[in-house]
Design a protein around this motif. Structure first.
Motif: not given
Length: 617
Positions: A489-493, A551-553, A608-609
């Motif tokens: 998810l790059s944004s909350k929306e 991990p990937v952002n 993240n982990s």
């Protein structure tokens, strides 16, 4: 035990005000009585422990405790606070179908007595492995104080399997009950019977004869009718959506039945006046077992149908290997039709002319003639014999889980975006001896369903040519339209991805540990994922650990997608219409988020982990 009241905000469109407690609905099978629990007026002198509520919750850490939201629509019992008493319906019943939802507090105990005499046990049996007649869904023992110690209790019946859910979850009960039958002198000539009992969609009793009242019966001597009695002095319990369908109409019966047999193939009805029969005679009932000695023949039955009460009746005719016809009161209900068929007609009371024809012309099919009658207030019954093997049953190929079992197959998942559900072509089903199992979809890295009870029926996959599917044998919980479990998810929306398209997804299979328990592996968005699932707490839940090595952002895990998600604490969420819980065990200090989705709401948490959570069901 304590009841706690608290305020809860509901969406206004979910609140429906009903003006009457009991609704009567005419169905094709009987008169249906619906209890909406706006008040307690349909019960005799209800004690103070009984009340109505708008919502109810339980505490998994507190025995016999329910939290109640004020309102109507739910019937709740609080025995410790207000001297619990049993609850009796004002109406009395004979042959009925009963359907309702119920919810148990932790450690609670209750029961439903049919006609005040025959108890079906309600109990918190979550995770119990050694089931007895005293556990949830059991038919309680009869009792004789004159017998020796250890033998006083007898003729109790355990459920076939334990499909009980966790406290605080709605459980669905369906019971078809046949009342005892008495002659004109008041002597019992037929015992009461549970035709079937289904708990959470699974048949746990079938064709179970009740030789007498169970322990705790409140009535002296068996009778043709009696009230529904709900046990109120043992534990906290809630009910909703209660429906009773009565079957009080007397059965039509065949009399003066005669038959004529004509050998040969008949694709249409012949001219009987110019066709002498090969054989003829009288018969006690409709049957195809007439020793015709021919693979192709036509049998014609004539007689009278004695209809005690006028009304609408449905006739269901089965004629394997050929065609059939029904005439009643000189009206043709079914014309010559392959395999028979079903039709409905209004009939007057009286002795009506009756005719059934069965023309068998397929040599390779065994003969069989079946006729069932049902109607308003009349439970479906067979008016013919059971000659003929209509469904050609085979010995089932069952897969048991005495230890960890892994089976790959196709799997039909109920529900989903389309009402018919979804077919998984790369499903892995994992069975556990504690009778809690799951299906994993290798195509998406998704936990597709869990179920409680017995493991799998592999007959559709392995019998004859097979279709590749296996079928769960217990109470199934589909886990909704999850799409993929791990997303970005790059944004909350940003909407959650519906599938793996464009996500660089690659299934890497699974590995078995020393106990043959699999861990699943795949890559997505360039991240390597390990997905581990294990049954915990004596079969009370499935714990899932999702780990990422690279991990990937902006990676997230979608834990649930349902019409409603209720937060009970920072770690515990109630999913859907009280269908299951999600408990967060180790989030790596990440915070869960509940947000809107196309289905209603979804529960997400950053990855993240690793993330560890448990599905409690």
């Amino acid at each position: 035990m304590n009841f706690k009241y608290f305020h809860h905000h509901f969406r206004s469109e979910r609140i429906i005000l009903l003006l009457t407690l009991v609704l009567f609905v005419q169905t094709s099978f009987g008169q249906q009585q619906e209890f909406d629990f706006n008040d307690l007026s349909s019960f005799k002198n209800p004690g103070d422990s009984w009340r109505t509520a708008g919502n109810v919750f339980t505490d998994l850490d507190e025995s016999n405790e329910l939290k109640v939201v004020r309102g109507t629509g739910i019937l709740v019992n609080d025995p410790d606070r207000n001297n619990g008493q049993d609850l009796y319906t004002e109406d009395e019943y004979g042959n009925i179908d009963l359907e309702l939802d119920y919810l148990m507090a932790k450690g609670s105990n209750s029961g439903i007595y049919f006609q005040g005499q025959y108890e079906l046990q309600l109990k918190d049996s979550w995770g119990v492995n050694a089931i007895t007649s005293g556990e949830n869904g059991g038919v309680y023992q009869r009792w004789d104080d004159q017998k020796p110690e250890g033998e006083k209790g007898y003729q109790g019946y355990s459920p076939r399997q334990n499909v009980s859910k966790a406290p605080g979850l709605w459980q669905h009960l369906e019971v078809s009950f046949k009342a005892p039958k008495f002659n004109a002198q008041g002597e019992k000539i037929e015992n009461a019977k549970f035709i079937y009992v289904k708990l959470n969609g699974v048949t746990i009793h079938e064709d179970l004869e009740l030789l007498g009242p169970t322990r705790g019966s409140s009535v002296a001597g068996e009778k043709p009718v009696g009230p529904i009695r709900i046990q109120g002095d043992h534990g906290a319990v809630a009910f909703r959506n209660m429906k009773i369908t009565r079957f009080e109409k007397p059965r039509p019966e065949l009399t003066n039945l005669n038959y004529k047999i004509y050998k040969g193939r008949y694709d249409k009805e012949p001219d009987y006046e110019n066709l002498p029969p090969e054989a003829e005679g009288k018969s006690a009932m409709l049957t195809s077992d007439l020793n015709t000695g021919a693979d192709q023949f036509l049998v014609r039955y004539t007689g009278e149908l004695n209809v005690p009460q006028a009304g609408e009746y449905t006739f269901d005719l089965e004629t394997p290997g050929g065609t059939g016809l029904i005439r009643v009161n000189e009206k043709e209900l079914l014309s010559f039709r392959s395999g028979g068929g079903k039709t409905t007609i209004n009939l007057p009371a009286g002795e009506l002319p009756f005719e059934v024809i069965y023309s068998k012309f397929q040599d390779w099919v065994d003969p069989g003639l079946g006729l069932k009658i049902s109607g308003e207030g009349l439970r479906e019954y067979l008016i013919s014999d059971q000659s003929g093997d209509f469904d050609k049953p085979v010995d089932p190929i069952l897969v048991e889980a005495e230890d960890s079992k892994v089976l790959r197959s196709f799997m039909n998942i109920p529900g989903g975006e389309e009402s018919q559900g979804k077919l998984l072509t790369h499903a892995v089903s994992v069975g556990h001896p504690l009778q809690l199992h799951y299906t994993y979809d290798l195509n998406s890295g998704t936990l597709a369903q869990i179920w409680r009870g017995k493991f799998l029926d592999a007959t559709p996959m392995w019998y004859s040519r097979g279709n590749g599917t296996s079928v769960p044998l217990g109470s199934v919980l589909p886990l909704g339209d999850l799409g993929i479990s791990v997303g970005k998810l790059s944004s909350k929306e940003q909407k959650w991805a519906a599938d793996t398209t464009g996500r660089n997804y690659r299934a890497l299979g699974y590995k078995l540990d020393q106990k043959d328990i699999p861990s699943f592996h795949y890559s997505i968005y360039g991240a390597d994922i390990k997905d581990e699932l294990k049954v915990i707490n004596e079969g009370q839940g499935i714990q899932r650990k999702i780990s990422v090595d690279t991990p990937v952002n902006n990676l997230h895990v979608r834990l649930a997608n349902a019409d409603k998600i209720e937060k009970l604490s920072d770690e515990l969420f109630l999913i859907g219409d009280k269908e299951y819980y999600i408990r967060l065990d180790d989030t790596g200090r990440e915070k869960p988020v509940v947000r809107s989705s196309d289905k209603g709401q979804e529960l997400l948490i950053p990855l993240n982990s690793n993330i560890t959570y448990t599905l409690l069901y």
